[in-house]
Design an enzyme around this catalytic site. Structure first.
Site, PDB file in Angstrom:
ATOM      1  N   GLY A 189       2.340   8.123  -3.345  1.00 18.77           N
ATOM      2  CA  GLY A 189       1.241   7.656  -4.186  1.00 18.77           C
ATOM      3  C   GLY A 189      -0.010   8.453  -3.821  1.00 18.77           C
ATOM      4  O   GLY A 189       0.066   9.514  -3.177  1.00 18.77           O
ATOM      5  N   GLU A 210       9.723   9.253  -1.220  1.00 20.72           N
ATOM      6  CA  GLU A 210       9.286   8.346  -2.288  1.00 20.72           C
ATOM      7  C   GLU A 210      10.502   7.614  -2.843  1.00 20.72           C
ATOM      8  O   GLU A 210      11.481   8.247  -3.236  1.00 20.72           O
ATOM      9  CB  GLU A 210       8.576   9.159  -3.391  1.00 20.72           C
ATOM     10  N   GLY A 278       1.326   1.333  -0.564  1.00 26.32           N
ATOM     11  CA  GLY A 278       0.513   0.436  -1.381  1.00 26.32           C
ATOM     12  C   GLY A 278      -0.393  -0.436  -0.532  1.00 26.32           C
ATOM     13  O   GLY A 278      -0.362  -0.379   0.705  1.00 26.32           O
ATOM     14  N   ARG A 279      -1.225  -1.216  -1.212  1.00 28.69           N
ATOM     15  CA  ARG A 279      -2.144  -2.112  -0.525  1.00 28.69           C
ATOM     16  C   ARG A 279      -1.972  -3.521  -1.083  1.00 28.69           C
ATOM     17  O   ARG A 279      -1.526  -3.695  -2.209  1.00 28.69           O
ATOM     18  CB  ARG A 279      -3.604  -1.629  -0.703  1.00 28.69           C
ATOM     19  N   ASP A 319     -10.296  -5.211  -5.522  1.00 28.19           N
ATOM     20  CA  ASP A 319      -8.881  -5.155  -5.122  1.00 28.19           C
ATOM     21  C   ASP A 319      -8.262  -6.547  -4.982  1.00 28.19           C
ATOM     22  O   ASP A 319      -7.062  -6.717  -5.221  1.00 28.19           O
ATOM     23  CB  ASP A 319      -8.740  -4.443  -3.764  1.00 28.19           C
ATOM     24  N   HIS A 451     -20.519  28.492 -21.346  1.00 28.36           N
ATOM     25  CA  HIS A 451     -19.574  29.552 -20.965  1.00 28.36           C
ATOM     26  C   HIS A 451     -20.145  30.357 -19.805  1.00 28.36           C
ATOM     27  O   HIS A 451     -21.329  30.693 -19.842  1.00 28.36           O
ATOM     28  CB  HIS A 451     -19.325  30.483 -22.151  1.00 28.36           C
TER      29      HIS A 451
END
Ligand code: FAD
Ligand code: NAD
Length: 472
Positions: A189, A210, A278-279, A319, A451
């Site tokens: 991840g 993985e 993961g968390r 989270d 540019h």
């Protein structure tokens, strides 16, 4: 009367931003934080500043310079003989960046007259918290509104127990005191790829295991394939379909056994192993359920669309409530909650979320992938432009990757933009803005781009949606 209008628990990118926005809106605000730095000081910034986004990017930049000097300086006519790596100096630089940023937040709290409370918060009632300071003393704090922003911690797996010496999580992997000769990483991840890249660039032989059969399963398939090819070229051995069955320290080495979907039982021996699988949400000691807050079976606090918990005056963001575990998602959620408390009608567009993986070059995207659109039965057109055709990318010396723009076949509305290439994280900002403004690919195609810039590749990808790129 309560001590504060708003009390925020946690000073990560969710909590500290919420506190600042609440204070800007005139609320009497406090923020409670319990994080103790390795030097024993209470610090603000949470996971992101202390052991996440910022230190990992500091190491990514340092290691990139080292790798570039060894592998690419000569192309520019620069002879870098005997380049060596001083790991202690690299870590010191990282620690100084972290320290200056966490102190910066303390300064912002002062500027906005936010009361900083040091210690761990625990609910006594719906409006009352007990805060336990590091020295064990307690105080009670009351608030009209409480916002939980307690974040997340690394997931641990029984097959690879963390010992913080040989087997480490992301925090341990930010402070190896020397370059491990052989490094194993469980999980391809964001963390596995970023920290695997850091140590790989400074000399580790890196093997990434993985479990899923596909590499970067969440990303556009062509982008993921290009990234896999490039990272493999850089020396990362990435095995997909590899489920780790055990990891044990034997005579100062880590023996990792895994089941390869094609080859069966396999084994690697490494000097260090990073577990990056993961968390998980963090609510330990919060006593949230006792006051009626609902926590689901995966440990996330349950909230409604306004981020209100089952207790009407308590909100939760970041989270700890699930969704993308990203710093900017946590921050914007906090802003939304603070503004809604002030009567604004703020909303968040979760479908226009920027994603970046800071490999070199970077992987970045916003919106839907072709695979998602196919599954939804949406007809679409794709415009693709390779950085190999970009003058600026050539001048930089890195032409890997491409931009892929996906637009609705009928309305031309941009549905997703996927980038693998140099400065993809910065290029993505235009893509996110375009989607926020409901742009069509024609809108981007008609926009004048400077540019020579890498952003011209975005312009060309938009032109390519209509089959009219100029330089490809
Ligand atoms: P956190 O940052 O986890 O903060 C929560 C805070 O609450 C902590 O400081 C904690 O001490 C405090 N706390 C918890 N309980 C209590 C309590 N009871 N009382 C008082 N305080 C409490 N995201 C990105 O968007 N970009 C990146 O590049 C990126 N890189 C990352 C790299 C790594 C190595 C890691 C581990 C993560 C990375 N992330 C990245 C993810 C990002 O760090 C998180 O999504 C983000 O920190 C979540 O913010 P938060 O405020 O919800 O929680
Ligand atoms: P992740 O969910 O991004 O990746 C974990 C990977 O480990 C997955 O691909 C999963 O299939 C694999 N895995 C799980 N169990 C396994 C096992 N037993 N064996 C082998 N593979 C296994 O989690 P992460 O990389 O640990 O990151 C945690 C969170 O932090 C993520 O939500 C991420 O969004 C966030 N983060 C973001 C960034 C960024 O935005 N650049 C950087 C780092 C972390």
């Amino acid at each position: 009367m309560a001590d504060y209008n708003v009390v925020v628990i946690g000073a990560g990118p969710g909590g500290y931003v919420t506190a600042i926005r609440a204070a800007q809106l005139g609320f009497k605000t406090a923020c409670i934080e319990k994080w103790i730095s390795p030097e024993g000081k209470n610090v603000l910034g949470g996971t992101c500043l202390n052991v996440g986004c910022i230190p990992s990017k500091a190491l990514l930049d340092s290691s990139h310079h080292f790798y570039d000097m060894q592998h690419h300086a000569a192309e520019h006519g620069i002879q870098c003989k005997e380049v060596s790596m001083d790991v202690a100096a690299m870590l010191k630089r990282k620690d100084e960046i972290v320290s200056s940023l966490t102190q910066g937040i303390a300064g912002l709290f002062k500027k906005h007259k936010i009361t900083r409370i040091e210690g761990a918060a625990s609910f006594l009632t719906t409006h009352q918290l007990q805060v336990t300071a590091p020295d064990g003393t307690t105080q009670t704090v009351t608030a009209d509104t409480i916002i939980i922003a307690t974040g997340s911690v690394p997931v641990r797996i029984p097959v690879a127990p963390i010992d913080n010496e040989y087997i480490v999580d992301s925090t341990g992997a930010l402070k190896f005191d020397s370059v491990p000769k052989r490094l194993g990483v469980i999980g391809a991840g964001a963390i596995g790829l970023e920290l695997g890249s850091v140590w790989g660039r400074v000399g580790s032989e890196v093997t990434v295991l993985e479990a899923l059969p596909d590499f970067l399963a969440v990303a556009d398939r062509k982008i993921a394939a290009a990234a896999l090819k490039e990272l493999t070229k850089q020396g990362l051995a990435i095995h997909t379909g590899a489920s780790v069955t055990s990891a044990a320290v034997v005579n100062g080495e880590v023996v990792v056994k895994y089941n390869d979907a094609k080859k069966g039982e396999q084994e690697i021996v490494v000097d260090k192993l990073i577990v990056a699988v993961g968390r998980k949400p963090y609510t330990e000691g919060l006593n949230a359920e006792a006051i009626g807050i609902k926590i689901n079976e995966r440990g996330f606090i349950e909230v409604d669309a306004e981020r209100r918990t089952a207790v009407p005056n308590v909100y939760a963001i970041g989270d700890v409530i699930g969704g993308p575990m990203l710093a900017h998602k946590a921050s914007e959620e906090g802003v939304m909650v603070a503004e809604r408390l002030a009567g604004h009608k703020t909303e968040m567009h979760y479908d226009i979320m920027p994603w970046v993986i800071y490999t070199f070059p970077e992987v970045a995207w916003v919106g839907k992938t072709e695979e998602q659109l196919k599954a939804e039965g949406v007809e679409y057109k794709v415009g693709q432009f390779p950085f190999a055709a970009s003058g600026r990318a050539k001048a930089h010396g890195n032409t890997s990757g491409m931009i892929r723009m996906i637009a609705d076949a009928k309305t031309d509305r941009v549905l997703g933009i996927h980038i693998f290439g140099i400065s993809a994280s910065e290029l993505l900002a235009e893509a996110v803005l375009a989607m926020e403004f409901d742009a069509s690919s024609e809108d981007i195609a008609r926009t004048i781009h400077g540019h020579p810039t890498l952003a011209e590749a975005m312009h060309e990808a938009a032109l390519a949606v209509d089959g009219r790129p100029i330089h490809f």
